[in-house]
Design a protein around this motif. Structure first.
Motif, PDB file in Angstrom:
ATOM      1  N   CYS A  92       0.765  -1.164   0.117  1.00 49.33           N
ATOM      2  CA  CYS A  92       0.167   0.142   0.002  1.00 49.33           C
ATOM      3  C   CYS A  92       0.930   1.280   0.095  1.00 49.33           C
ATOM      4  N   THR A  93       0.665   2.093  -0.994  1.00 51.23           N
ATOM      5  CA  THR A  93       1.424   3.157  -0.990  1.00 51.23           C
ATOM      6  C   THR A  93       0.835   4.537  -0.796  1.00 51.23           C
ATOM      7  N   ASP A  94      -0.462   4.231  -0.437  1.00 49.63           N
ATOM      8  CA  ASP A  94      -1.133   5.393   0.024  1.00 49.63           C
ATOM      9  C   ASP A  94      -0.733   6.086   1.304  1.00 49.63           C
ATOM     10  N   ILE A  95      -0.959   7.351   1.304  1.00 55.89           N
ATOM     11  CA  ILE A  95      -0.332   8.482   2.452  1.00 55.89           C
ATOM     12  C   ILE A  95      -1.554   8.870   3.402  1.00 55.89           C
ATOM     13  N   GLU A  96      -2.795   8.319   2.948  1.00 51.70           N
ATOM     14  CA  GLU A  96      -3.919   8.660   3.961  1.00 51.70           C
ATOM     15  C   GLU A  96      -3.861   7.703   4.988  1.00 51.70           C
ATOM     16  N   THR A  97      -3.700   7.936   6.400  1.00 52.84           N
ATOM     17  CA  THR A  97      -3.945   7.084   7.141  1.00 52.84           C
ATOM     18  C   THR A  97      -5.054   6.179   7.140  1.00 52.84           C
ATOM     19  N   GLU A  98      -6.267   6.623   6.782  1.00 53.53           N
ATOM     20  CA  GLU A  98      -7.524   5.921   6.989  1.00 53.53           C
ATOM     21  C   GLU A  98      -7.540   4.968   5.407  1.00 53.53           C
ATOM     22  N   SER A  99      -6.709   5.074   4.562  1.00 52.01           N
ATOM     23  CA  SER A  99      -6.894   4.216   3.397  1.00 52.01           C
ATOM     24  C   SER A  99      -7.042   2.803   3.853  1.00 52.01           C
ATOM     25  N   PHE A 100      -8.060   2.119   3.233  1.00 51.22           N
ATOM     26  CA  PHE A 100      -8.643   0.559   3.392  1.00 51.22           C
ATOM     27  C   PHE A 100      -7.431  -0.338   3.104  1.00 51.22           C
ATOM     28  N   ASN A 101      -6.550   0.094   2.315  1.00 43.66           N
ATOM     29  CA  ASN A 101      -5.425  -0.786   1.967  1.00 43.66           C
ATOM     30  C   ASN A 101      -4.331  -0.695   2.774  1.00 43.66           C
ATOM     31  N   ARG A 102      -4.318   0.236   3.629  1.00 42.51           N
ATOM     32  CA  ARG A 102      -3.348   0.779   4.687  1.00 42.51           C
ATOM     33  C   ARG A 102      -3.364  -0.156   5.931  1.00 42.51           C
ATOM     34  N   LYS A 103      -2.205  -0.948   6.368  1.00 45.98           N
ATOM     35  CA  LYS A 103      -2.491  -1.440   7.796  1.00 45.98           C
ATOM     36  C   LYS A 103      -2.547  -0.322   8.826  1.00 45.98           C
ATOM     37  N   PRO A 104      -3.561  -0.532   9.571  1.00 47.14           N
ATOM     38  CA  PRO A 104      -4.076  -1.568   9.968  1.00 47.14           C
ATOM     39  C   PRO A 104      -5.562  -2.120   9.585  1.00 47.14           C
ATOM     40  N   GLN A 105      -5.880  -1.270   8.251  1.00 42.58           N
ATOM     41  CA  GLN A 105      -7.250  -1.598   7.689  1.00 42.58           C
ATOM     42  C   GLN A 105      -6.965  -3.132   7.084  1.00 42.58           C
ATOM     43  N   PRO A 106      -7.874  -3.836   6.817  1.00 43.48           N
ATOM     44  CA  PRO A 106      -7.958  -5.278   6.215  1.00 43.48           C
ATOM     45  C   PRO A 106      -7.849  -5.143   4.594  1.00 43.48           C
ATOM     46  N   GLY A 107      -7.506  -3.983   3.915  1.00 45.50           N
ATOM     47  CA  GLY A 107      -7.508  -4.163   2.450  1.00 45.50           C
ATOM     48  C   GLY A 107      -6.470  -4.955   1.888  1.00 45.50           C
ATOM     49  N   MET A 108      -5.314  -5.024   2.556  1.00 40.76           N
ATOM     50  CA  MET A 108      -4.348  -5.987   1.830  1.00 40.76           C
ATOM     51  C   MET A 108      -4.597  -7.637   2.078  1.00 40.76           C
ATOM     52  N   ALA A 109      -5.294  -7.792   3.030  1.00 42.72           N
ATOM     53  CA  ALA A 109      -5.515  -9.170   3.419  1.00 42.72           C
ATOM     54  C   ALA A 109      -6.731  -9.372   2.372  1.00 42.72           C
ATOM     55  N   ARG A 110      -7.705  -8.454   2.079  1.00 50.39           N
ATOM     56  CA  ARG A 110      -8.839  -8.756   1.262  1.00 50.39           C
ATOM     57  C   ARG A 110      -8.288  -9.045  -0.226  1.00 50.39           C
ATOM     58  N   GLN A 111      -7.177  -8.225  -0.699  1.00 55.96           N
ATOM     59  CA  GLN A 111      -6.723  -8.646  -1.911  1.00 55.96           C
ATOM     60  C   GLN A 111      -6.109  -9.933  -1.910  1.00 55.96           C
ATOM     61  N   ALA A 112      -5.379 -10.339  -0.828  1.00 50.34           N
ATOM     62  CA  ALA A 112      -4.621 -11.599  -0.832  1.00 50.34           C
ATOM     63  C   ALA A 112      -6.096 -12.808  -1.022  1.00 50.34           C
ATOM     64  N   LEU A 113      -6.875 -12.568  -0.227  1.00 49.82           N
ATOM     65  CA  LEU A 113      -8.129 -13.562  -0.446  1.00 49.82           C
ATOM     66  C   LEU A 113      -8.791 -13.568  -1.886  1.00 49.82           C
ATOM     67  N   GLN A 114      -8.687 -12.525  -2.445  1.00 48.19           N
ATOM     68  CA  GLN A 114      -9.240 -12.293  -3.943  1.00 48.19           C
ATOM     69  C   GLN A 114      -8.193 -13.306  -4.754  1.00 48.19           C
ATOM     70  N   ASP A 115      -6.946 -13.196  -4.443  1.00 43.30           N
ATOM     71  CA  ASP A 115      -5.966 -13.860  -5.280  1.00 43.30           C
ATOM     72  C   ASP A 115      -5.691 -15.193  -4.960  1.00 43.30           C
ATOM     73  N   TYR A 116      -6.078 -15.431  -3.498  1.00 45.07           N
ATOM     74  CA  TYR A 116      -6.022 -16.912  -2.959  1.00 45.07           C
ATOM     75  C   TYR A 116      -7.232 -17.359  -2.306  1.00 45.07           C
ATOM     76  N   PRO A 117      -8.015 -17.706  -2.900  1.00 46.89           N
ATOM     77  CA  PRO A 117      -9.492 -17.830  -2.229  1.00 46.89           C
ATOM     78  C   PRO A 117      -9.578 -18.973  -1.126  1.00 46.89           C
ATOM     79  N   ASP A 118      -8.454 -19.611  -1.127  1.00 46.74           N
ATOM     80  CA  ASP A 118      -8.376 -21.053  -0.005  1.00 46.74           C
ATOM     81  C   ASP A 118      -7.941 -20.222   1.447  1.00 46.74           C
TER      82      ASP A 118
END
Length: 181
Positions: A92-118
């Motif tokens: 996540c390269t976003d600078i906004e702290t509230e970005s859904f993809n920026r940790k601690p938000q779950p965005g990157m985990a959701r991306q992983a789940l889309q790529d690896y549904p298991d």
């Protein structure tokens, strides 16, 4: 419980964290002692191994996406050369702290789940060295493993993590003996 997916922070877990700075070049990327060996030990134990990393330096224009990709290519080459593996790097390269993809938000985990549904988040672990890493684990239902690297971090309360280790190698050694560390 058998954990099937391992999520890792990058800076402070795999490579040396640069306080108040960013890893901007391959020359500034320094593997932490034992991290390459740890990845070799952990690779056969997990179905998936991911890096999830906030890289605000790109968003701030301190470095380019291309430079970040070169740093990651170097890192992956070294990990493979040492018989470890990383299945995917989420950034996540976003600078906004509230970005859904920026940790601690779950965005990157959701991306992983889309790529690896298991992926099953309750059967996943997040290993990190910051509050945002540990909250990321909590926000996704993963087991939270804190790497303290001998640094006293008063803001990190024991309620934020399930296990604590001084480095990734010590975690790997303990995990081999007891997957419920």
């Amino acid at each position: 419980m058998k954990y099937t997916s391992l999520f890792l922070d990058r800076d402070g877990v795999i490579n040396r964290h640069r306080p108040a700075d960013y890893v901007k070049t391959i020359e500034e990327f320094e593997f932490l002692p034992g991290s390459l060996e740890a990845l070799r030990l952990l690779s056969p134990l997990f179905k998936h191994i991911f890096i999830v990393t906030n890289q605000r330096g790109v968003g701030k224009g301190v470095m380019t996406v291309r430079t970040l990709e070169q740093i990651h290519a170097y890192m992956l080459d070294e990990i493979i050369r040492h018989q470890g593996r990383i299945d995917h790097i989420y950034v996540c390269t976003d600078i906004e702290t509230e970005s859904f993809n920026r940790k601690p938000q779950p965005g990157m985990a959701r991306q992983a789940l889309q790529d690896y549904p298991d992926i099953s988040f309750p059967r996943s672990m997040m290993v990190g060295d910051s509050v945002s890493d540990l909250l990321f684990a909590r926000n996704t239902g993963m087991r939270a493993v804190f790497i303290d690297a001998g640094i006293e971090k008063k803001e990190i309360k024991p309620s934020l993590y399930d296990a604590r280790f001084p480095d990734l190698y010590t975690f790997a050694e303990k995990y081999i003996k007891d997957p419920d560390v």
